[in-house]
Design a protein around this motif. Structure first.
Motif, PDB file in Angstrom:
ATOM      1  N   UNK A  10       0.835  -1.211   0.000  1.00 25.42           N
ATOM      2  CA  UNK A  10       0.000   0.000   0.000  1.00 25.42           C
ATOM      3  C   UNK A  10       0.865   1.254   0.000  1.00 25.42           C
ATOM      4  N   UNK A  11       1.938   1.223   0.784  1.00 24.39           N
ATOM      5  CA  UNK A  11       2.854   2.363   0.845  1.00 24.39           C
ATOM      6  C   UNK A  11       3.501   2.591  -0.524  1.00 24.39           C
ATOM      7  N   UNK A  12       3.976   1.515  -1.116  1.00 27.79           N
ATOM      8  CA  UNK A  12       4.595   1.622  -2.442  1.00 27.79           C
ATOM      9  C   UNK A  12       3.587   2.142  -3.465  1.00 27.79           C
ATOM     10  N   UNK A  13       2.343   1.702  -3.358  1.00 29.58           N
ATOM     11  CA  UNK A  13       1.293   2.187  -4.255  1.00 29.58           C
ATOM     12  C   UNK A  13       1.044   3.676  -4.103  1.00 29.58           C
ATOM     13  N   UNK A  14       1.034   4.159  -2.860  1.00 33.13           N
ATOM     14  CA  UNK A  14       0.861   5.603  -2.622  1.00 33.13           C
ATOM     15  C   UNK A  14       2.044   6.375  -3.204  1.00 33.13           C
ATOM     16  N   UNK A  15       3.247   5.848  -3.024  1.00 34.80           N
ATOM     17  CA  UNK A  15       4.429   6.531  -3.568  1.00 34.80           C
ATOM     18  C   UNK A  15       4.361   6.586  -5.085  1.00 34.80           C
ATOM     19  N   UNK A  16       3.910   5.507  -5.727  1.00 27.14           N
ATOM     20  CA  UNK A  16       3.759   5.509  -7.182  1.00 27.14           C
ATOM     21  C   UNK A  16       2.718   6.542  -7.620  1.00 27.14           C
ATOM     22  N   UNK A  17       1.626   6.660  -6.866  1.00 26.84           N
ATOM     23  CA  UNK A  17       0.606   7.670  -7.196  1.00 26.84           C
ATOM     24  C   UNK A  17       1.182   9.077  -7.086  1.00 26.84           C
ATOM     25  N   UNK A  18       1.978   9.302  -6.070  1.00 26.11           N
ATOM     26  CA  UNK A  18       2.582  10.629  -5.870  1.00 26.11           C
ATOM     27  C   UNK A  18       3.528  10.955  -7.012  1.00 26.11           C
ATOM     28  N   UNK A  19       4.420  10.026  -7.346  1.00 24.78           N
ATOM     29  CA  UNK A  19       5.381  10.308  -8.432  1.00 24.78           C
ATOM     30  C   UNK A  19       4.678  10.401  -9.779  1.00 24.78           C
ATOM     31  N   UNK A  41      -3.637  17.913  -3.516  1.00 31.13           N
ATOM     32  CA  UNK A  41      -4.945  18.158  -4.138  1.00 31.13           C
ATOM     33  C   UNK A  41      -5.180  17.208  -5.302  1.00 31.13           C
ATOM     34  N   UNK A  42      -4.167  17.009  -6.109  1.00 29.64           N
ATOM     35  CA  UNK A  42      -4.282  16.184  -7.317  1.00 29.64           C
ATOM     36  C   UNK A  42      -4.641  14.734  -6.995  1.00 29.64           C
ATOM     37  N   UNK A  43      -4.017  14.184  -5.972  1.00 32.97           N
ATOM     38  CA  UNK A  43      -4.250  12.765  -5.675  1.00 32.97           C
ATOM     39  C   UNK A  43      -5.155  12.556  -4.463  1.00 32.97           C
ATOM     40  N   UNK A  44      -5.659  13.670  -3.926  1.00 30.45           N
ATOM     41  CA  UNK A  44      -6.612  13.639  -2.814  1.00 30.45           C
ATOM     42  C   UNK A  44      -6.048  12.947  -1.569  1.00 30.45           C
ATOM     43  N   UNK A  45      -4.815  13.297  -1.255  1.00 28.51           N
ATOM     44  CA  UNK A  45      -4.180  12.912   0.005  1.00 28.51           C
ATOM     45  C   UNK A  45      -3.913  14.201   0.766  1.00 28.51           C
ATOM     46  N   UNK A  46      -3.766  14.081   2.048  1.00 31.11           N
ATOM     47  CA  UNK A  46      -3.398  15.264   2.822  1.00 31.11           C
ATOM     48  C   UNK A  46      -1.893  15.509   2.656  1.00 31.11           C
ATOM     49  N   UNK A  47      -1.494  16.736   2.904  1.00 31.01           N
ATOM     50  CA  UNK A  47      -0.068  17.050   2.831  1.00 31.01           C
ATOM     51  C   UNK A  47       0.745  16.205   3.816  1.00 31.01           C
ATOM     52  N   UNK A  48       0.262  15.986   5.032  1.00 36.47           N
ATOM     53  CA  UNK A  48       1.025  15.119   5.945  1.00 36.47           C
ATOM     54  C   UNK A  48       1.249  13.700   5.392  1.00 36.47           C
ATOM     55  N   UNK A  49       0.284  13.179   4.626  1.00 31.66           N
ATOM     56  CA  UNK A  49       0.484  11.859   4.017  1.00 31.66           C
ATOM     57  C   UNK A  49       1.642  11.922   3.033  1.00 31.66           C
ATOM     58  N   UNK A  50       1.702  12.966   2.217  1.00 34.53           N
ATOM     59  CA  UNK A  50       2.820  13.102   1.282  1.00 34.53           C
ATOM     60  C   UNK A  50       4.143  13.205   2.032  1.00 34.53           C
ATOM     61  N   UNK A  51       4.139  14.000   3.097  1.00 34.36           N
ATOM     62  CA  UNK A  51       5.370  14.150   3.880  1.00 34.36           C
ATOM     63  C   UNK A  51       5.751  12.858   4.598  1.00 34.36           C
TER      64      UNK A  51
END
Length: 189
Positions: A10-19, A41-51
């Protein structure tokens, strides 16, 4: 499948979505439009999730660049594989490199001109970077000079040509002649 394995996927999937989102925004609007806020905003995650995945924007650009080096390595390996002899391999790899830079300008920018902290020829160099360099080295044969120096020179020539073409400072129509000169210089070293 264990919980840790699922969470890792799941973590790897989120990272792929971000990149992937960063690449898409950069391709459409340029890297200046790629911000943590915009990605969230683009991927509908909070900024803390990206960080929680990437320390900062530079780390996202670095992750995109690593992906790019993997893609470049595969393109160069394919070009070499489809070659009949050394001269043809050098030419095909050079043309594949220039095509890659032209077809993926935002990705190429992340790989080569933006700050990323990525380093070549270090103990902790990422495998994708090593693979891209190895794809250049593979079409060269050792002679009385250092094959790594020859590969660095080949890479520098291709990078210079790619940047000059991308910026419109040299004629795209003379690409074949320029590549022929680079290949000739490498074969006669």
């Amino acid at each position: 499948m264990g919980v840790a394995e699922r969470k890792g996927r799941e973590r790897a999937g989120r990272e792929r979505r971000i990149t992937a989102a960063a690449r898409l925004i950069a391709a459409r609007e340029g890297w200046s439009a790629v911000t943590i806020r915009r990605l969230a905003e683009e991927i509908e995650y909070s900024q803390p999730v990206l960080y929680s995945h990437f320390e900062n924007r530079e780390a996202i650009v670095a992750a995109v660049a690593v992906e790019g080096f993997g893609e470049l390595a595969r393109a160069l390996q394919q070009a070499a594989h489809e070659s009949s002899d050394r001269r043809n391999a050098l030419r095909n790899v050079a043309m594949a490199y220039l095509a890659f830079a032209g077809e993926h300008p935002a990705l190429y920018e992340a790989m080569f001109t933006m700050p990323t902290g990525l380093r070549f020829a270090e103990a902790d160099t990422k495998p994708e970077l090593k693979d891209a360099f190895a794809a250049l080295t593979a079409v060269l044969t050792p002679s009385n000079s250092d094959v790594e120096v020859a590969a660095e020179t080949f890479w520098a020539a291709l990078h210079g040509l790619a940047e000059l073409e991308r910026s419109g400072r040299i004629r795209h129509s003379a690409r074949d002649e320029r590549v022929a000169l680079v290949v000739h210089g490498l074969l006669d070293r």
